[in-house]
Enzyme design. Sequence first.
Site, PDB file in Angstrom:
ATOM      1  N   LYS A  32       2.477   4.927  -9.878  1.00 36.26           N
ATOM      2  CA  LYS A  32       3.008   4.432  -8.606  1.00 36.26           C
ATOM      3  C   LYS A  32       3.780   3.127  -8.785  1.00 36.26           C
ATOM      4  CE  LYS A  32       0.737   3.799  -4.184  1.00 36.26           C
ATOM      5  NZ  LYS A  32      -0.228   4.530  -3.371  1.00 36.26           N
TER       6      LYS A  32
ATOM      7  N   ARG B 265      -2.114   3.161   3.633  1.00 34.14           N
ATOM      8  CA  ARG B 265      -2.566   4.048   4.694  1.00 34.14           C
ATOM      9  C   ARG B 265      -4.077   3.995   4.790  1.00 34.14           C
ATOM     10  NH1 ARG B 265      -0.876   9.803   4.049  1.00 34.14           N
ATOM     11  NH2 ARG B 265      -1.611   9.539   1.923  1.00 34.14           N
TER      12      ARG B 265
ATOM     13  N   ARG C 177      -3.274  14.739  -5.365  1.00 36.12           N
ATOM     14  CA  ARG C 177      -3.527  14.419  -6.776  1.00 36.12           C
ATOM     15  C   ARG C 177      -3.061  15.572  -7.643  1.00 36.12           C
ATOM     16  NH1 ARG C 177      -4.064  10.316  -5.030  1.00 36.12           N
ATOM     17  NH2 ARG C 177      -5.756   8.811  -5.012  1.00 36.12           N
TER      18      ARG C 177
HETATM   19  P1  ATP Z   1      -3.246   7.856  -2.529  1.00 36.03           P
HETATM   20  O1  ATP Z   1      -2.390   7.322  -3.657  1.00 36.03           O
HETATM   21  O2  ATP Z   1      -4.695   7.677  -2.726  1.00 36.03           O
HETATM   22  O3  ATP Z   1      -2.825   9.199  -2.102  1.00 36.03           O
HETATM   23  P2  ATP Z   1      -1.624   6.623  -0.763  1.00 36.03           P
HETATM   24  O4  ATP Z   1      -0.569   7.108  -1.665  1.00 36.03           O
HETATM   25  O5  ATP Z   1      -1.555   7.032   0.633  1.00 36.03           O
HETATM   26  O6  ATP Z   1      -3.004   6.990  -1.329  1.00 36.03           O
HETATM   27  P3  ATP Z   1      -1.281   4.022   0.098  1.00 36.03           P
HETATM   28  O7  ATP Z   1      -2.251   3.983   1.180  1.00 36.03           O
HETATM   29  O8  ATP Z   1       0.155   4.237   0.385  1.00 36.03           O
HETATM   30  O9  ATP Z   1      -1.733   5.083  -0.933  1.00 36.03           O
HETATM   31  O10 ATP Z   1      -1.399   2.705  -0.783  1.00 36.03           O
HETATM   32  C1  ATP Z   1      -2.658   2.124  -1.064  1.00 36.03           C
HETATM   33  C2  ATP Z   1      -3.132   2.487  -2.447  1.00 36.03           C
HETATM   34  O11 ATP Z   1      -2.153   2.141  -3.431  1.00 36.03           O
HETATM   35  C3  ATP Z   1      -4.360   1.690  -2.853  1.00 36.03           C
HETATM   36  O12 ATP Z   1      -5.510   2.383  -2.514  1.00 36.03           O
HETATM   37  C4  ATP Z   1      -4.218   1.511  -4.388  1.00 36.03           C
HETATM   38  O13 ATP Z   1      -4.802   2.597  -5.062  1.00 36.03           O
HETATM   39  C5  ATP Z   1      -2.753   1.589  -4.618  1.00 36.03           C
HETATM   40  N1  ATP Z   1      -2.120   0.269  -4.844  1.00 36.03           N
HETATM   41  C6  ATP Z   1      -2.404  -0.925  -4.291  1.00 36.03           C
HETATM   42  N2  ATP Z   1      -1.556  -1.880  -4.693  1.00 36.03           N
HETATM   43  C7  ATP Z   1      -0.699  -1.269  -5.556  1.00 36.03           C
HETATM   44  C8  ATP Z   1       0.428  -1.707  -6.319  1.00 36.03           C
HETATM   45  N3  ATP Z   1       0.844  -2.972  -6.287  1.00 36.03           N
HETATM   46  N4  ATP Z   1       1.054  -0.802  -7.077  1.00 36.03           N
HETATM   47  C9  ATP Z   1       0.666   0.482  -7.127  1.00 36.03           C
HETATM   48  N5  ATP Z   1      -0.378   0.961  -6.426  1.00 36.03           N
HETATM   49  C10 ATP Z   1      -1.056   0.105  -5.641  1.00 36.03           C
END
Ligand code: ATP
Length: 254
Positions: free
Chosen positions: A117, A53, A251
Amino acid sequence: MNAASIAALSTSGVQVEVVPETGSTNVDLLARAGALAQPLLLVAENQTAGRGRAGRSWLSAPGHSLTFSLAWKFESGPQALSGLPLAVGVALAETLGRLGVQVRLKWPNDLLKDGDKLAGILIETAAAPGPGIWAVIGVGLNLVMPDELEREIGRAVSAVPWLARMDRDELIAALLDGLAAMLRQFERTGFSAFAARWNLLHAYQGDTVRILDRGAVLHEGVAAGVDDTGRLLLDTSEGRIAIAAGDVSLRLKE
Ligand code: ATP
């Protein structure tokens, strides 16, 4: 991975394509959505410019992750998609649960395993030529997480090495079937039918969390699950509030 074998293993009836490499499966399907006649699953063996995102990136290593997008047409307008990212999370989590991997959901759009994640979901939309709208549902899921990739991502992440040993076509077919079943129900009922299922899988129920917008704390409170439209309920010092996803991040309070 093999498109014909995934399609044969799936009961969804969805057409499947597999490409060895692409920048982003979401970008590819968004570009093609206007010309699609039916739903399509596009799987990339290697995705080189995966997106999250708000312009964030999704990183993956060839052979170690699943990266795919599903284009699905909704007959009604964009408002019908409210809560869809959360319902996608439910579908993926329930399918993984059936395969023996217990995951939890982090609002609005992440799958966590052991607190870190495991998978991300990015839904984007494209106009349909006639009425209705195409939703492109992108999923990145870590099967194995090499140390160098974790360093590059810069935070603790999780993987499911046990599932990496499963036949990839079978795994994708199972995830596709879970998504297609969810989408058919979602078309009829919207998110309300998924709220209780989401709450059962909620990673942070009862925990104190913070809602951030570009690093600034917008709200702090005890997470109380989601409502029937997918908003996060937060019990704050000023009472209960409901937060819509937008581009905020959540968070755990340290
Ligand atoms: P946040 O976790 O900051 O709330 P988000 O959940 O919306 O953001 P996304 O935009 O869905 O996150 O995913 C992008 C983020 O996920 C990146 O900024 C990085 O921190 C993390 N990320 C990138 N690649 C991976 C991966 N392979 N596995 C887990 N996390 C990843």
